[in-house]
Design a protein around this motif. Structure first.
Motif, PDB file in Angstrom:
ATOM      1  N   VAL A 114       0.046  13.585 -16.273  1.00  0.00           N
ATOM      2  CA  VAL A 114       0.645  12.267 -16.046  1.00  0.00           C
ATOM      3  C   VAL A 114       1.133  12.183 -14.604  1.00  0.00           C
ATOM      4  O   VAL A 114       1.906  13.029 -14.146  1.00  0.00           O
ATOM      5  CB  VAL A 114       1.813  12.017 -17.017  1.00  0.00           C
ATOM      6  N   VAL A 115       0.680  11.161 -13.905  1.00  0.00           N
ATOM      7  CA  VAL A 115       1.053  10.952 -12.507  1.00  0.00           C
ATOM      8  C   VAL A 115       1.827   9.638 -12.396  1.00  0.00           C
ATOM      9  O   VAL A 115       1.245   8.557 -12.524  1.00  0.00           O
ATOM     10  CB  VAL A 115      -0.190  10.893 -11.598  1.00  0.00           C
ATOM     11  N   PRO A 116       3.137   9.696 -12.181  1.00  0.00           N
ATOM     12  CA  PRO A 116       3.896   8.454 -12.005  1.00  0.00           C
ATOM     13  C   PRO A 116       3.425   7.708 -10.758  1.00  0.00           C
ATOM     14  O   PRO A 116       3.115   8.323  -9.731  1.00  0.00           O
ATOM     15  CB  PRO A 116       5.341   8.940 -11.845  1.00  0.00           C
ATOM     16  N   LEU A 117       3.365   6.390 -10.858  1.00  0.00           N
ATOM     17  CA  LEU A 117       2.874   5.583  -9.747  1.00  0.00           C
ATOM     18  C   LEU A 117       3.693   4.300  -9.669  1.00  0.00           C
ATOM     19  O   LEU A 117       3.828   3.584 -10.659  1.00  0.00           O
ATOM     20  CB  LEU A 117       1.402   5.235  -9.962  1.00  0.00           C
ATOM     21  N   GLU A 118       4.220   4.024  -8.508  1.00  0.00           N
ATOM     22  CA  GLU A 118       4.986   2.794  -8.325  1.00  0.00           C
ATOM     23  C   GLU A 118       4.045   1.600  -8.287  1.00  0.00           C
ATOM     24  O   GLU A 118       3.104   1.558  -7.495  1.00  0.00           O
ATOM     25  CB  GLU A 118       5.798   2.854  -7.036  1.00  0.00           C
ATOM     26  N   LEU A 119       4.314   0.626  -9.134  1.00  0.00           N
ATOM     27  CA  LEU A 119       3.481  -0.576  -9.172  1.00  0.00           C
ATOM     28  C   LEU A 119       4.263  -1.727  -9.777  1.00  0.00           C
ATOM     29  O   LEU A 119       4.690  -1.668 -10.927  1.00  0.00           O
ATOM     30  CB  LEU A 119       2.207  -0.335  -9.997  1.00  0.00           C
ATOM     31  N   ASP A 120       4.426  -2.768  -8.987  1.00  0.00           N
ATOM     32  CA  ASP A 120       4.987  -4.037  -9.449  1.00  0.00           C
ATOM     33  C   ASP A 120       3.841  -5.025  -9.481  1.00  0.00           C
ATOM     34  O   ASP A 120       3.302  -5.396  -8.428  1.00  0.00           O
ATOM     35  CB  ASP A 120       6.093  -4.499  -8.494  1.00  0.00           C
ATOM     36  N   VAL A 121       3.437  -5.444 -10.690  1.00  0.00           N
ATOM     37  CA  VAL A 121       2.237  -6.277 -10.816  1.00  0.00           C
ATOM     38  C   VAL A 121       2.434  -7.669 -10.251  1.00  0.00           C
ATOM     39  O   VAL A 121       1.460  -8.438 -10.133  1.00  0.00           O
ATOM     40  CB  VAL A 121       1.764  -6.360 -12.282  1.00  0.00           C
ATOM     41  N   THR A 122       3.664  -8.039  -9.886  1.00  0.00           N
ATOM     42  CA  THR A 122       3.915  -9.352  -9.282  1.00  0.00           C
ATOM     43  C   THR A 122       3.937  -9.280  -7.763  1.00  0.00           C
ATOM     44  O   THR A 122       4.175 -10.291  -7.108  1.00  0.00           O
ATOM     45  CB  THR A 122       5.248  -9.940  -9.770  1.00  0.00           C
ATOM     46  N   ASP A 123       3.682  -8.111  -7.190  1.00  0.00           N
ATOM     47  CA  ASP A 123       3.796  -7.888  -5.749  1.00  0.00           C
ATOM     48  C   ASP A 123       2.441  -7.437  -5.203  1.00  0.00           C
ATOM     49  O   ASP A 123       1.977  -6.333  -5.491  1.00  0.00           O
ATOM     50  CB  ASP A 123       4.864  -6.828  -5.484  1.00  0.00           C
ATOM     51  N   ALA A 124       1.791  -8.281  -4.411  1.00  0.00           N
ATOM     52  CA  ALA A 124       0.446  -7.991  -3.910  1.00  0.00           C
ATOM     53  C   ALA A 124       0.409  -6.716  -3.076  1.00  0.00           C
ATOM     54  O   ALA A 124      -0.552  -5.940  -3.149  1.00  0.00           O
ATOM     55  CB  ALA A 124      -0.078  -9.174  -3.094  1.00  0.00           C
ATOM     56  N   GLU A 125       1.436  -6.479  -2.281  1.00  0.00           N
ATOM     57  CA  GLU A 125       1.471  -5.280  -1.460  1.00  0.00           C
ATOM     58  C   GLU A 125       1.617  -4.033  -2.321  1.00  0.00           C
ATOM     59  O   GLU A 125       1.005  -2.994  -2.045  1.00  0.00           O
ATOM     60  CB  GLU A 125       2.619  -5.362  -0.452  1.00  0.00           C
ATOM     61  N   SER A 126       2.420  -4.113  -3.376  1.00  0.00           N
ATOM     62  CA  SER A 126       2.562  -2.991  -4.297  1.00  0.00           C
ATOM     63  C   SER A 126       1.235  -2.678  -4.982  1.00  0.00           C
ATOM     64  O   SER A 126       0.870  -1.497  -5.153  1.00  0.00           O
ATOM     65  CB  SER A 126       3.634  -3.316  -5.340  1.00  0.00           C
ATOM     66  N   ILE A 127       0.503  -3.711  -5.353  1.00  0.00           N
ATOM     67  CA  ILE A 127      -0.806  -3.516  -5.975  1.00  0.00           C
ATOM     68  C   ILE A 127      -1.770  -2.858  -4.993  1.00  0.00           C
ATOM     69  O   ILE A 127      -2.512  -1.932  -5.350  1.00  0.00           O
ATOM     70  CB  ILE A 127      -1.369  -4.858  -6.478  1.00  0.00           C
ATOM     71  N   ARG A 128      -1.745  -3.291  -3.742  1.00  0.00           N
ATOM     72  CA  ARG A 128      -2.632  -2.707  -2.731  1.00  0.00           C
ATOM     73  C   ARG A 128      -2.336  -1.219  -2.538  1.00  0.00           C
ATOM     74  O   ARG A 128      -3.247  -0.389  -2.485  1.00  0.00           O
ATOM     75  CB  ARG A 128      -2.467  -3.455  -1.407  1.00  0.00           C
ATOM     76  N   ARG A 129      -1.050  -0.878  -2.456  1.00  0.00           N
ATOM     77  CA  ARG A 129      -0.679   0.528  -2.276  1.00  0.00           C
ATOM     78  C   ARG A 129      -1.109   1.369  -3.478  1.00  0.00           C
ATOM     79  O   ARG A 129      -1.565   2.511  -3.317  1.00  0.00           O
ATOM     80  CB  ARG A 129       0.830   0.654  -2.064  1.00  0.00           C
TER      81      ARG A 129
END
Length: 234
Positions: A51-66
């Motif tokens: 399991v690899v934790p990954l920061e992701l806010d699906v409402t934030d385009a920059e977060s999705i890109r990262r």
């Protein structure tokens, strides 16, 4: 159909509830790695080294890109993250309705746009979108977001099929998670939802209709609208 053995998966909203159940079951079925995506990755259970934790806010385009940059090996994407605000479309709080659409509709669409090229480049795979029985039965803004996602899944399924990417839509009534804590009546266990969703992936199906509520609504979709909404016949 998509064999899950050796796959690298990414699950949004994976720190609890249905998302955590997806991560566990994907690994149980042979996935070699699961990115557990959440706005707060520190809240993800990492007792399993796969399991690899990954920061992701699906409402934030920059977060999705990262996230897409950090996870270039994904071949199975589960769009699970969602919220339940459920305002009246006629008189409800418009800001809350926008927030619900940003999470439940635009979130999966934007995450899919970011990861579809990755799945294609990796030889194909599968996308699982969490719909709802309320995709087909309207009660307000929440069901509108899920109906929109159902339509988006149908469109992306047709577009991505030639590239070897399977799109599975999961329809279910209330699930026994924190999100449905307010609801009365029977709630489908998360393990059942996840098992039937991944069964559909492995079988090559387009949809998983989980539980009696979703099955009942699906069964009358071809009938007069007043069958679903008997109050209109008064």
């Amino acid at each position: 159909m998509t064999d899950l053995t050796g796959r690298t998966a990414l699950v949004t909203g994976a720190n609890r509830g249905l998302g955590a159940a997806f991560v566990a079951e994907l690994l149980a079925r042979g996935a070699s790695k699961a990115y557990a995506a959440a706005r707060r990755p520190e809240s993800v259970d990492v007792t399993d080294p796969r399991v690899v934790p990954l920061e992701l806010d699906v409402t934030d385009a920059e977060s999705i890109r990262r996230a897409a940059e950090a996870a270039p090996d994904v071949t199975v994407l589960v769009n699970n993250a969602g919220i339940g605000v459920n305002q009246s479309l006629v008189s409800g709080d418009l800001d809350e309705i926008h927030r619900e659409f940003d999470t439940n509709f635009w979130g999966p669409v934007l995450v899919t746009r970011a990861f579809a090229p990755i799945l294609t480049a990796n030889g194909g795979g599968a996308i699982v979108n969490m719909h709802s029985a309320l995709s087909w039965y309207a009660i307000g803004s929440y069901s509108a977001t899920k109906a929109a996602l159902w339509s988006a899944s149908n469109s992306t399924r047709v577009e991505l099929a030639p590239q070897g990417v399977q799109v599975v839509g999961v329809h279910v009534g209330y699930v026994d998670t924190d999100m449905a804590a307010h609801a009365d009546g029977y709630k489908v266990p998360p393990a059942q939802v996840v098992a039937e969703a991944l069964d559909a992936v492995e079988a090559g199906d387009a949809e998983a209709i989980v539980g009696e509520t979703a099955q009942q609504v699906k069964a009358v979709l071809d009938q007069d609208v007043r069958v679903l909404y008997p109050q209109l016949a008064r």
